[in-house]
Write a protein that holds these residues in place. Structure first.
Motif, PDB file in Angstrom:
ATOM      1  N   CYS A 198       0.828  -1.201   0.000  1.00 15.82           N
ATOM      2  CA  CYS A 198       0.000   0.000   0.000  1.00 15.82           C
ATOM      3  C   CYS A 198       0.865   1.255   0.000  1.00 15.82           C
ATOM      4  O   CYS A 198       0.522   2.232  -0.657  1.00 15.82           O
ATOM      5  N   GLN A 199       1.950   1.223   0.727  1.00 14.85           N
ATOM      6  CA  GLN A 199       2.831   2.390   0.774  1.00 14.85           C
ATOM      7  C   GLN A 199       3.459   2.665  -0.588  1.00 14.85           C
ATOM      8  O   GLN A 199       3.624   3.821  -0.968  1.00 14.85           O
ATOM      9  N   ASP A 200       3.778   1.605  -1.333  1.00 10.86           N
ATOM     10  CA  ASP A 200       4.372   1.782  -2.657  1.00 10.86           C
ATOM     11  C   ASP A 200       3.436   2.520  -3.609  1.00 10.86           C
ATOM     12  O   ASP A 200       3.875   3.216  -4.506  1.00 10.86           O
ATOM     13  N   HIS A 201       2.125   2.364  -3.401  1.00 11.96           N
ATOM     14  CA  HIS A 201       1.124   2.975  -4.279  1.00 11.96           C
ATOM     15  C   HIS A 201       0.434   4.175  -3.633  1.00 11.96           C
ATOM     16  O   HIS A 201      -0.577   4.660  -4.119  1.00 11.96           O
ATOM     17  N   LYS A 202       1.003   4.620  -2.498  1.00  5.93           N
ATOM     18  CA  LYS A 202       0.496   5.801  -1.785  1.00  5.93           C
ATOM     19  C   LYS A 202      -0.963   5.665  -1.374  1.00  5.93           C
ATOM     20  O   LYS A 202      -1.744   6.598  -1.477  1.00  5.93           O
ATOM     21  N   VAL A 203      -1.333   4.469  -0.914  1.00  7.26           N
ATOM     22  CA  VAL A 203      -2.673   4.218  -0.384  1.00  7.26           C
ATOM     23  C   VAL A 203      -2.504   4.071   1.126  1.00  7.26           C
ATOM     24  O   VAL A 203      -2.214   2.990   1.633  1.00  7.26           O
ATOM     25  N   GLU A 204      -2.666   5.166   1.833  1.00  8.30           N
ATOM     26  CA  GLU A 204      -2.355   5.180   3.260  1.00  8.30           C
ATOM     27  C   GLU A 204      -3.464   4.626   4.133  1.00  8.30           C
ATOM     28  O   GLU A 204      -3.206   4.083   5.194  1.00  8.30           O
ATOM     29  N   GLN A 205      -4.710   4.758   3.734  1.00 14.51           N
ATOM     30  CA  GLN A 205      -5.830   4.358   4.570  1.00 14.51           C
ATOM     31  C   GLN A 205      -6.392   2.995   4.177  1.00 14.51           C
ATOM     32  O   GLN A 205      -7.569   2.737   4.355  1.00 14.51           O
TER      33      GLN A 205
END
Length: 69
Positions: free
Chosen positions: A1-8
């Protein structure tokens, strides 16, 4: 998720048959939309893998297949 900037994002790991467990999880939570990754191979029969195809036909809600690279 962090790699794709999906934080929530919420991540869930469930063991078992992918088709059955995805369908059960979505039904238990009354999902309105299920988004699945697809390899997007050439030809209409190869568009969806067996898991995505099985989920597509067994879900009472909308299913969006997204082509993976």
């Amino acid at each position: 998720c962090q790699d794709h900037k999906v934080e929530q994002a919420k991540q869930v790991v469930i063991l078992g048959s992918p088709k059955l467990e995805i369908c059960n999880y979505a039904r238990d939570r009354n999902c309105d939309l299920l988004i699945l990754g697809s390899h997007g191979r050439h030809g209409i029969k190869l568009l969806l893998g067996s898991t995505a195809n099985g989920v597509l036909h067994d879900m009472p809600c909308d299913v969006l297949a997204v082509k993976l690279k």
